[in-house]
Design a protein around this motif. Structure first.
Motif, PDB file in Angstrom:
ATOM      1  N   THR A  11       0.821  -1.213   0.000  1.00  0.00           N
ATOM      2  CA  THR A  11       0.000   0.000   0.000  1.00  0.00           C
ATOM      3  C   THR A  11       0.852   1.260   0.000  1.00  0.00           C
ATOM      4  N   ALA A  12       2.161   1.137   0.199  1.00  0.00           N
ATOM      5  CA  ALA A  12       3.055   2.292   0.184  1.00  0.00           C
ATOM      6  C   ALA A  12       3.115   2.863  -1.231  1.00  0.00           C
ATOM      7  N   ARG A  13       2.859   4.147  -1.348  1.00  0.00           N
ATOM      8  CA  ARG A  13       2.990   4.765  -2.668  1.00  0.00           C
ATOM      9  C   ARG A  13       4.461   4.950  -2.987  1.00  0.00           C
ATOM     10  N   VAL A  14       4.837   4.548  -4.198  1.00  0.00           N
ATOM     11  CA  VAL A  14       6.224   4.627  -4.652  1.00  0.00           C
ATOM     12  C   VAL A  14       6.376   5.802  -5.603  1.00  0.00           C
ATOM     13  N   GLY A  15       7.298   6.694  -5.285  1.00  0.00           N
ATOM     14  CA  GLY A  15       7.626   7.801  -6.174  1.00  0.00           C
ATOM     15  C   GLY A  15       8.956   7.523  -6.846  1.00  0.00           C
ATOM     16  N   VAL A  16       8.967   7.513  -8.169  1.00  0.00           N
ATOM     17  CA  VAL A  16      10.194   7.271  -8.930  1.00  0.00           C
ATOM     18  C   VAL A  16      10.586   8.576  -9.605  1.00  0.00           C
ATOM     19  N   ILE A  17      11.737   9.104  -9.223  1.00  0.00           N
ATOM     20  CA  ILE A  17      12.194  10.384  -9.759  1.00  0.00           C
ATOM     21  C   ILE A  17      13.179  10.131 -10.891  1.00  0.00           C
ATOM     22  N   GLY A  18      12.810  10.582 -12.089  1.00  0.00           N
ATOM     23  CA  GLY A  18      13.617  10.345 -13.280  1.00  0.00           C
ATOM     24  C   GLY A  18      13.029   9.201 -14.075  1.00  0.00           C
ATOM     25  N   LEU A  19      12.326   9.505 -15.149  1.00  0.00           N
ATOM     26  CA  LEU A  19      11.609   8.487 -15.926  1.00  0.00           C
ATOM     27  C   LEU A  19      12.343   8.173 -17.225  1.00  0.00           C
ATOM     28  N   TYR A  21      15.778   5.629 -18.838  1.00  0.00           N
ATOM     29  CA  TYR A  21      16.040   4.220 -19.108  1.00  0.00           C
ATOM     30  C   TYR A  21      16.066   3.368 -17.845  1.00  0.00           C
ATOM     31  N   VAL A  22      16.260   3.981 -16.695  1.00  0.00           N
ATOM     32  CA  VAL A  22      16.243   3.257 -15.424  1.00  0.00           C
ATOM     33  C   VAL A  22      14.915   3.441 -14.713  1.00  0.00           C
ATOM     34  N   GLY A  23      14.471   4.674 -14.604  1.00  0.00           N
ATOM     35  CA  GLY A  23      13.288   4.971 -13.812  1.00  0.00           C
ATOM     36  C   GLY A  23      11.992   4.436 -14.376  1.00  0.00           C
ATOM     37  N   LEU A  24      11.801   4.560 -15.690  1.00  0.00           N
ATOM     38  CA  LEU A  24      10.535   4.092 -16.260  1.00  0.00           C
ATOM     39  C   LEU A  24      10.367   2.579 -16.114  1.00  0.00           C
ATOM     40  N   CYS A  91      16.343   8.039  -9.639  1.00  0.00           N
ATOM     41  CA  CYS A  91      16.926   7.438 -10.853  1.00  0.00           C
ATOM     42  C   CYS A  91      17.330   8.553 -11.814  1.00  0.00           C
ATOM     43  N   VAL A  92      18.208   9.435 -11.373  1.00  0.00           N
ATOM     44  CA  VAL A  92      18.622  10.572 -12.188  1.00  0.00           C
ATOM     45  C   VAL A  92      20.044  10.370 -12.688  1.00  0.00           C
ATOM     46  N   SER A 159      20.562   1.147  -3.939  1.00  0.00           N
ATOM     47  CA  SER A 159      20.394  -0.086  -4.704  1.00  0.00           C
ATOM     48  C   SER A 159      20.741   0.218  -6.156  1.00  0.00           C
ATOM     49  N   PRO A 160      21.903  -0.192  -6.629  1.00  0.00           N
ATOM     50  CA  PRO A 160      22.353   0.220  -7.958  1.00  0.00           C
ATOM     51  C   PRO A 160      21.502  -0.363  -9.079  1.00  0.00           C
ATOM     52  N   GLU A 161      21.207   0.471 -10.057  1.00  0.00           N
ATOM     53  CA  GLU A 161      20.488  -0.012 -11.238  1.00  0.00           C
ATOM     54  C   GLU A 161      21.396  -0.945 -12.029  1.00  0.00           C
ATOM     55  N   ARG A 162      20.786  -1.916 -12.698  1.00  0.00           N
ATOM     56  CA  ARG A 162      21.532  -2.872 -13.513  1.00  0.00           C
ATOM     57  C   ARG A 162      20.858  -3.078 -14.863  1.00  0.00           C
ATOM     58  N   GLU A 163      20.237  -2.031 -15.375  1.00  0.00           N
ATOM     59  CA  GLU A 163      19.550  -2.147 -16.657  1.00  0.00           C
ATOM     60  C   GLU A 163      20.553  -2.409 -17.782  1.00  0.00           C
ATOM     61  N   ASP A 164      20.148  -3.196 -18.754  1.00  0.00           N
ATOM     62  CA  ASP A 164      20.991  -3.507 -19.920  1.00  0.00           C
ATOM     63  C   ASP A 164      20.125  -3.399 -21.163  1.00  0.00           C
ATOM     64  N   PRO A 165      20.031  -2.197 -21.750  1.00  0.00           N
ATOM     65  CA  PRO A 165      19.162  -2.011 -22.924  1.00  0.00           C
ATOM     66  C   PRO A 165      19.477  -3.014 -24.022  1.00  0.00           C
ATOM     67  N   GLY A 166      18.422  -3.579 -24.585  1.00  0.00           N
ATOM     68  CA  GLY A 166      18.576  -4.524 -25.672  1.00  0.00           C
ATOM     69  C   GLY A 166      18.751  -5.966 -25.243  1.00  0.00           C
ATOM     70  N   ASN A 167      18.941  -6.201 -23.957  1.00  0.00           N
ATOM     71  CA  ASN A 167      19.121  -7.568 -23.462  1.00  0.00           C
ATOM     72  C   ASN A 167      17.746  -8.203 -23.271  1.00  0.00           C
ATOM     73  N   THR A 168      17.435  -9.179 -24.116  1.00  0.00           N
ATOM     74  CA  THR A 168      16.124  -9.821 -24.052  1.00  0.00           C
ATOM     75  C   THR A 168      16.076 -10.970 -23.047  1.00  0.00           C
TER      76      THR A 168
END
Length: 438
Positions: A11-19, A21-24, A91-92, A159-168
């Motif tokens: 029920t906690a509302r999550v605010g993500v700052i920076g939408l 490649y990481v934030g969205l 996520c800026v 908590s470090p982001e670990r996004e890898d664009p294009g990795n399916t």
């Protein structure tokens, strides 16, 4: 405590700052996992697209975007709404300044915006990659200006982001999430939150350790890429194909991991993160010669490519680059994505312009170059229609990004040298006449 209960029952509302490649992707994943989510960004275009349930990032499918918005995810530029959030994730960008030193201005501005609106019982998580110590030494004091006590009324984590664009093979939910809190309670809270967003969490002892984990991952890649880039120069001089060497070495089932050379480094992480550690290491009077050398090699690669291109064009037509037309193939930083962050293709374009060449580009994923912090002069430049390419028009073709959707036989039919920095032609089994691997 009430915050832990709110996280546990989602029920906690999550605010993500920076939408971006990481934030969205994070916001969409959290919403699909049952959290109420509000995204924050200063770009009105992103806000409009979220509110229209339209994805603008390859990693977020239209279906995922629509599902998240159907569950109530929204977006705003009104940072006063942070007061409604019990979990705030930052996520800026964390770029380098012109002196290749860390630029934490986005993190600092975001921290002050949070401090102006944060309420007691809130967890703040930094995901932006940075030097070890940033969370506690930079963000913590800024949040302290809110008048609320860290570790008692508000809680801080990394908590470090670990996004890898294009990795399916992996996405936000399936990539293990390293987490750490500033203190035991914050650690428990951040672990509980991400355990409900991703499939697996990996808790480490301190935020400094978590920051060092991300830096280490990217330095590992930067150093190994620099190694194969240097080997490419050495083997080229010996007449040996470095790509064939790497493919041969990769058949060893242990003790070797293949990395591949290229025209430079792209993406937000690998070209930038190592310099965060070298900068911080100076505070402790510890040399980082190995990391700095890797950075020098990788940074030099676009210049090497243009030097070779100039020599090839001169040998082919008897003229240098000035006044010639060059076709640049691919401007995204890696294949099959539209991500332009730190793309080496932009440095190649700049060097060609400085040499007096006329540059056209094709890229099926980037029909128009978007605004960027660097290379602002290229914003809104349009891709050339591949249907208009004709033999005799170009002095050379330069393959910078090897998208699968590119018609490579059509490039070979342009009757000019093809400079291939990605081994794209060989890997597709095409004829190598007039193709030069660089």
């Amino acid at each position: 405590m009430s915050l832990m209960r709110a996280i546990t029952d989602r029920t906690a509302r999550v605010g993500v700052i920076g939408l971006g490649y990481v934030g969205l992707p994070l916001a969409v994943t959290a919403a699909r996992r049952g959290f109420p989510v509000t995204g924050f960004d200063v770009d009105p275009g992103k806000i409009d697209k979220v509110m229209a349930a339209t994805s603008y990032i390859d990693a977020v499918s239209p279906q995922a975007m629509q599902e998240a918005c159907a569950k109530g995810m929204d977006a705003t530029a009104d940072f006063a709404r942070l007061s409604t959030c019990q979990v705030i994730v930052i996520c800026v960008p964390t770029p380098l300044n012109p002196q290749r030193e860390p630029d934490l201005s986005y993190v600092e501005k975001t921290g002050h915006a949070i401090a102006a609106h944060i309420r007691p019982g809130t967890l703040v998580v930094l995901e932006s990659t940075t030097w070890p110590g940033t969370t506690d030494e930079v963000l913590g004091p800024i949040l302290g200006t809110s008048g609320l006590t860290l570790g008692e009324e508000i809680f801080l984590a990394f908590s470090p982001e670990r996004e890898d664009p294009g990795n399916t093979a992996f996405n936000t939910s399936s990539i293990p999430k390293v987490v750490a809190g500033s203190g035991q309670i914050a650690g428990d809270l951040v672990e509980a939150f991400y355990a409900r967003v991703v499939d697996r969490t990996v808790r480490v002892s301190t935020t400094q350790t978590a920051e060092a984990v991300k830096i280490t991952e990217n330095i590992f890649r930067a150093v190994n890429i620099a190694l194969v880039n240097e080997l490419k120069l050495v083997y080229d001089a010996m007449g040996i194909d470095v790509w064939e060497v790497i493919d041969g070495a990769a058949t060893k089932p242990f003790g070797f991991m293949p990395f591949y050379p290229g025209p430079g480094l792209g993406g937000h992480c690998i070209p930038i993160d190592p310099f965060y550690l070298t900068w911080k290491a100076r505070e402790f009077e510890v040399p980082t010669r190995f990391i700095e050398l890797a950075g020098e090699i990788n940074t030099r690669m676009p210049h090497h490519v243009i030097d070779r291109l100039r020599a090839i064009v001169d040998a082919d037509s008897g003229r240098g680059l000035k006044g010639t037309e060059i076709l640049l193939v691919g401007v995204a930083y890696k294949k099959n994505v539209s991500d332009m962050r730190e793309s080496p293709a932009m440095k190649l374009m700049q060097l060609l312009d400085e040499a007096g060449a006329k540059v056209s580009y094709i890229d099926p994923h980037v029909p128009e170059i978007p605004p960027m912090r660097e290379y602002r002069q290229y914003a809104a430049r349009q891709a050339t229609d591949p249907a208009t390419l004709a033999p005799g028009r170009f002095a050379a073709v330069l393959i910078a990004t090897d998208h699968d959707a590119i018609d490579y036989p059509a490039l070979l039919a342009l009757d000019c040298p093809v400079i291939d920095t990605r081994n794209a032609i060989t890997r597709r089994g095409l004829a190598m006449e007039r193709v030069v691997k660089v």
